[in-house]
Each structure stands twice: as C-alpha cells, then as structure tokens.
Design an enzyme around this catalytic site. Structure first.
Site, PDB file in Angstrom:
ATOM      1  N   VAL A  59       0.814  -1.232   0.000  1.00 19.69           N
ATOM      2  CA  VAL A  59       0.000   0.000   0.000  1.00 19.69           C
ATOM      3  C   VAL A  59       0.842   1.276   0.000  1.00 19.69           C
ATOM      4  O   VAL A  59       0.336   2.352  -0.287  1.00 19.69           O
ATOM      5  CB  VAL A  59      -1.001   0.057   1.185  1.00 19.69           C
ATOM      6  CG1 VAL A  59      -2.068  -1.008   1.048  1.00 19.69           C
ATOM      7  CG2 VAL A  59      -0.290  -0.008   2.528  1.00 19.69           C
ATOM      8  N   SER A 147      -7.482   4.263  15.039  1.00 17.14           N
ATOM      9  CA  SER A 147      -7.417   3.435  16.253  1.00 17.14           C
ATOM     10  C   SER A 147      -7.723   4.366  17.412  1.00 17.14           C
ATOM     11  O   SER A 147      -7.452   5.574  17.325  1.00 17.14           O
ATOM     12  CB  SER A 147      -6.003   2.864  16.437  1.00 17.14           C
ATOM     13  OG  SER A 147      -5.829   2.397  17.766  1.00 17.14           O
ATOM     14  N   TYR A 160       2.891   4.293  16.727  1.00 14.70           N
ATOM     15  CA  TYR A 160       1.568   3.808  16.310  1.00 14.70           C
ATOM     16  C   TYR A 160       0.504   4.896  16.494  1.00 14.70           C
ATOM     17  O   TYR A 160      -0.310   5.152  15.604  1.00 14.70           O
ATOM     18  CB  TYR A 160       1.222   2.553  17.119  1.00 14.70           C
ATOM     19  CG  TYR A 160      -0.046   1.863  16.682  1.00 14.70           C
ATOM     20  CD1 TYR A 160      -0.095   1.134  15.492  1.00 14.70           C
ATOM     21  CD2 TYR A 160      -1.196   1.939  17.450  1.00 14.70           C
ATOM     22  CE1 TYR A 160      -1.260   0.499  15.095  1.00 14.70           C
ATOM     23  CE2 TYR A 160      -2.373   1.310  17.052  1.00 14.70           C
ATOM     24  CZ  TYR A 160      -2.403   0.590  15.876  1.00 14.70           C
ATOM     25  OH  TYR A 160      -3.558  -0.025  15.470  1.00 14.70           O
TER      26      TYR A 160
HETATM   27  N1  NAD Z   1      -6.945  -5.463  16.035  1.00  9.22           N
HETATM   28  C1  NAD Z   1      -7.101  -4.388  16.770  1.00  9.22           C
HETATM   29  O1  NAD Z   1      -7.348  -4.456  17.973  1.00  9.22           O
HETATM   30  C2  NAD Z   1      -7.000  -3.017  16.135  1.00  9.22           C
HETATM   31  C3  NAD Z   1      -7.349  -1.917  16.925  1.00  9.22           C
HETATM   32  C4  NAD Z   1      -7.271  -0.635  16.373  1.00  9.22           C
HETATM   33  C5  NAD Z   1      -6.866  -0.473  15.059  1.00  9.22           C
HETATM   34  N2  NAD Z   1      -6.521  -1.562  14.312  1.00  9.22           N
HETATM   35  C6  NAD Z   1      -6.090  -1.327  12.948  1.00  9.22           C
HETATM   36  O2  NAD Z   1      -6.915  -2.062  12.079  1.00  9.22           O
HETATM   37  C7  NAD Z   1      -6.196  -2.411  10.894  1.00  9.22           C
HETATM   38  C8  NAD Z   1      -6.308  -3.915  10.682  1.00  9.22           C
HETATM   39  O3  NAD Z   1      -5.709  -4.551  11.794  1.00  9.22           O
HETATM   40  P1  NAD Z   1      -5.846  -6.120  12.062  1.00  9.22           P
HETATM   41  O4  NAD Z   1      -5.951  -6.281  13.522  1.00  9.22           O
HETATM   42  O5  NAD Z   1      -6.878  -6.688  11.165  1.00  9.22           O
HETATM   43  O6  NAD Z   1      -4.371  -6.582  11.636  1.00  9.22           O
HETATM   44  P2  NAD Z   1      -3.845  -7.845  10.809  1.00  9.22           P
HETATM   45  O7  NAD Z   1      -2.383  -7.893  11.100  1.00  9.22           O
HETATM   46  O8  NAD Z   1      -4.682  -9.025  11.078  1.00  9.22           O
HETATM   47  O9  NAD Z   1      -4.066  -7.383   9.286  1.00  9.22           O
HETATM   48  C9  NAD Z   1      -3.310  -6.360   8.695  1.00  9.22           C
HETATM   49  C10 NAD Z   1      -3.139  -6.685   7.224  1.00  9.22           C
HETATM   50  O10 NAD Z   1      -2.404  -5.595   6.636  1.00  9.22           O
HETATM   51  C11 NAD Z   1      -1.491  -6.147   5.697  1.00  9.22           C
HETATM   52  N3  NAD Z   1      -0.372  -5.218   5.473  1.00  9.22           N
HETATM   53  C12 NAD Z   1       0.557  -4.789   6.355  1.00  9.22           C
HETATM   54  N4  NAD Z   1       1.424  -3.962   5.744  1.00  9.22           N
HETATM   55  C13 NAD Z   1       1.028  -3.860   4.448  1.00  9.22           C
HETATM   56  C14 NAD Z   1       1.525  -3.161   3.323  1.00  9.22           C
HETATM   57  N5  NAD Z   1       2.624  -2.374   3.392  1.00  9.22           N
HETATM   58  N6  NAD Z   1       0.861  -3.277   2.143  1.00  9.22           N
HETATM   59  C15 NAD Z   1      -0.240  -4.062   2.061  1.00  9.22           C
HETATM   60  N7  NAD Z   1      -0.745  -4.761   3.093  1.00  9.22           N
HETATM   61  C16 NAD Z   1      -0.116  -4.663   4.274  1.00  9.22           C
HETATM   62  C17 NAD Z   1      -1.024  -7.459   6.355  1.00  9.22           C
HETATM   63  O11 NAD Z   1      -0.447  -8.323   5.389  1.00  9.22           O
HETATM   64  C18 NAD Z   1      -2.322  -7.968   6.951  1.00  9.22           C
HETATM   65  O12 NAD Z   1      -3.010  -8.803   6.043  1.00  9.22           O
HETATM   66  C19 NAD Z   1      -4.749  -1.926  11.124  1.00  9.22           C
HETATM   67  O13 NAD Z   1      -4.589  -0.686  10.493  1.00  9.22           O
HETATM   68  C20 NAD Z   1      -4.677  -1.780  12.634  1.00  9.22           C
HETATM   69  O14 NAD Z   1      -3.705  -0.820  13.012  1.00  9.22           O
HETATM   70  C21 NAD Z   1      -6.573  -2.832  14.824  1.00  9.22           C
END
Ligand code: NAD
Length: 254
Positions: A59, A147, A160
């Site tokens: 991305v 987040s 972050y």
């Molecule tokens: N899980 C939580 O509690 C939580 C809370 C707040 C925010 N978030 C945010 O939600 C979003 C999704 O998180 P998640 O928990 O599903 O994480 P996850 O790690 O399960 O999924 C993240 C995905 O992003 C992809 N990714 C990472 N870097 C990339 C890049 N440079 N190009 C393309 N793809 C890339 C990974 O391959 C993965 O498939 C993130 O932005 C995270 O910061 C998550």
C-alpha cells in the site's frame, strides 16, 4: 450507497478486520479488490471466485496501488468504495534499555499506517471520481482505519499513535476535498479487536486492556468492525467523521 453490486477495494483484506470486511461485503453481493502483501484465504477466493480480485500490493507504493485499481476495475467493474485496513503494530518506549527509540521503526510505522492509507485513499478517490453520480450526486465512499490509540496512546505507542492520529486527522480534509466529486470519507477508530495483529500482544497487556473495557467486557469481533464499515458506506449523511468502536474503552497509560 447500497454495497450490493458495487466494486469496493479493501486494503489489508487478507487478515483480521480487512478480511472480515471483505467477507461481509462479498456475502452482501459486492465485488472486492484486495490490496495486501499476503494472499487472501482460499476459503474466500474459492467461495467468491468471480467477485474477488487480488494481486500482491504494497500500500505504500504508488505503482502497486495504481496497477491493482486498474486491473481490479478491468475484472470487476467501476470502483465505488475503499476500506483501508492495511496496517502494522509497533511498541517501543521513547527511551528504553537500549537508548532512544529507533527512528527507522518510527518511519516504517508512519509509512505503512499513514502514508499507505493516504496512498490508497487518493488513488481510490481518483478512480471513484470518474464514475457516474448516483442518488444525491454520490459517487462513492472511503472508510479508513484509525485506532483509539490516536486519542489514548499508551506507553510505548508513540509511533503507532502518531500514525493513527494522522489517519483520524485526514478524515475531515479528505471529506472536504472530495465533496465536489460526491465522495464521502470517514474513519473508524477501533478499540481492541480479536485479530492476528492483537494475537501478538502479551497476555499481561491483553488482560489489562480487557479489564478496562466497560461494556461489552470482551474484545471486539472483526465482523462488528465490518458491520460499521458497511453502515458508513450505506449512510450518505455520515461524512468527515472518526467514529470510535470500542465498548467505551478509554485506554490508561498501560
Ligand atoms: N486489532 C485491533 O485491535 C486493532 C485496533 C485498532 C486499530 N486496528 C487497525 O486495524 C487495521 C487492521 O488490523 P488487524 O488487527 O486486522 O491486523 P492484521 O495484522 O490481522 O491485518 C493487517 C493486514 O495488513 C497487511 N499489510 C501490512 N502492511 C502492508 C503493506 N505495506 N501493504 C499491504 N498490506 C499490508 C497485512 O499483510 C495484513 O493482512 C490496522 O490498520 C490496525 O492498526 C486494529
């Protein structure tokens, strides 16, 4: 805008919140372009062979996202929306046992979480702006993932939180910029959700966070995030907002 029959890009769509969003939208009749470094689960690609398109995409790279959108539209039709979920986690104290925090790590988190989000949003918006207007002159909608760390950053979360604060701050100026094209932009600020990213958190931090959630007293389910993303896309009055989805969690310092 109804999501049934529309083509929507989901970044980070191969895991966690993005995968749940892709699955929910596919089940409701949308076609999905996945932007991720990792391949989507075969259960998803097998179930929806004709309505899902994936090619490996970083991305943060202009050419990767341009090529994905061009090829995705060729296969699935005109782009109407994007949900940006690609992101990485990082925890490091500003001054720790080994000295000052790594500048490279800080840069990487900003690069993926903030610049990667903007890259997908701007190129998706460029494609959506070319589509025919629908009811109310709407052409499409973008949902970004911030987040609650944007507002309640904990110890070790400087990189972050800064990256997610940037995403939250993007929602209003992007909505204002894109209003003349009939494109809405909002962000979701999730609390703590059960995903592979959260699985990397230590048992101690996990227990502390769950203990701080007033109600419901549990981690969020990824489909609860996907349901809000769907509502944001469907509800034309939602624009320029960052919506917390956190069971009233206000994270303490740790
Ligand atoms: N899980 C939580 O509690 C939580 C809370 C707040 C925010 N978030 C945010 O939600 C979003 C999704 O998180 P998640 O928990 O599903 O994480 P996850 O790690 O399960 O999924 C993240 C995905 O992003 C992809 N990714 C990472 N870097 C990339 C890049 N440079 N190009 C393309 N793809 C890339 C990974 O391959 C993965 O498939 C993130 O932005 C995270 O910061 C998550």
């Amino acid at each position: 805008m109804r999501i049934d029959g529309q083509t929507i890009l989901v970044s980070g769509g191969s895991s966690g919140l993005g995968a749940a969003t892709a699955r929910r939208f596919l089940a409701q009749g949308a076609s999905i372009i996945i932007a991720d470094l990792a391949s989507p689960d075969t259960s998803l690609t097998d179930d929806y062979q004709t309505r899902i398109f994936y090619q490996p995409t970083n991305v943060t790279l202009d050419e990767d996202v341009r090529s994905l959108i061009a090829e995705g539209q060729n296969r699935l039709g005109p782009l109407r929306g994007a949900v940006t979920c690609a992101g990485i986690a990082h925890a490091e104290r500003v001054v720790g046992r080994d000295g000052a925090a790594s500048l490279d790590a800080f840069r990487k988190v900003i690069e993926v979480n903030l610049i990667g989000t903007f890259n997908v949003a701007r190129l998706a918006a460029k494609a959506i702006a070319k589509q025919e207007p629908m009811e109310d002159g709407e052409r499409g909608a973008i949902v970004m993932t911030a987040s609650i760390a944007a507002f309640d950053g904990q110890i070790g979360q400087s990189a972050y939180s800064a990256s997610k604060g940037g995403v939250a701050a993007l929602a209003l100026p992007l909505a204002r910029d894109l209003a003349k094209h009939g494109i809405r932009v909002n962000a979701i600020a999730p609390g703590v959700f059960e995903t592979p990213m959260f699985a990397g958190v230590s048992d101690e931090i996990r227990a502390s966070l769950i203990q701080q959630i007033p109600f419901p007293h549990r981690l969020g389910h990824a489909d609860e995030f996907a349901a809000l993303a769907q509502q944001i896309i469907e509800n034309v009055m939602l624009n320029g907002a960052t919506i917390r989805l956190d069971g009233a969690l206000r994270m303490g310092a740790k």
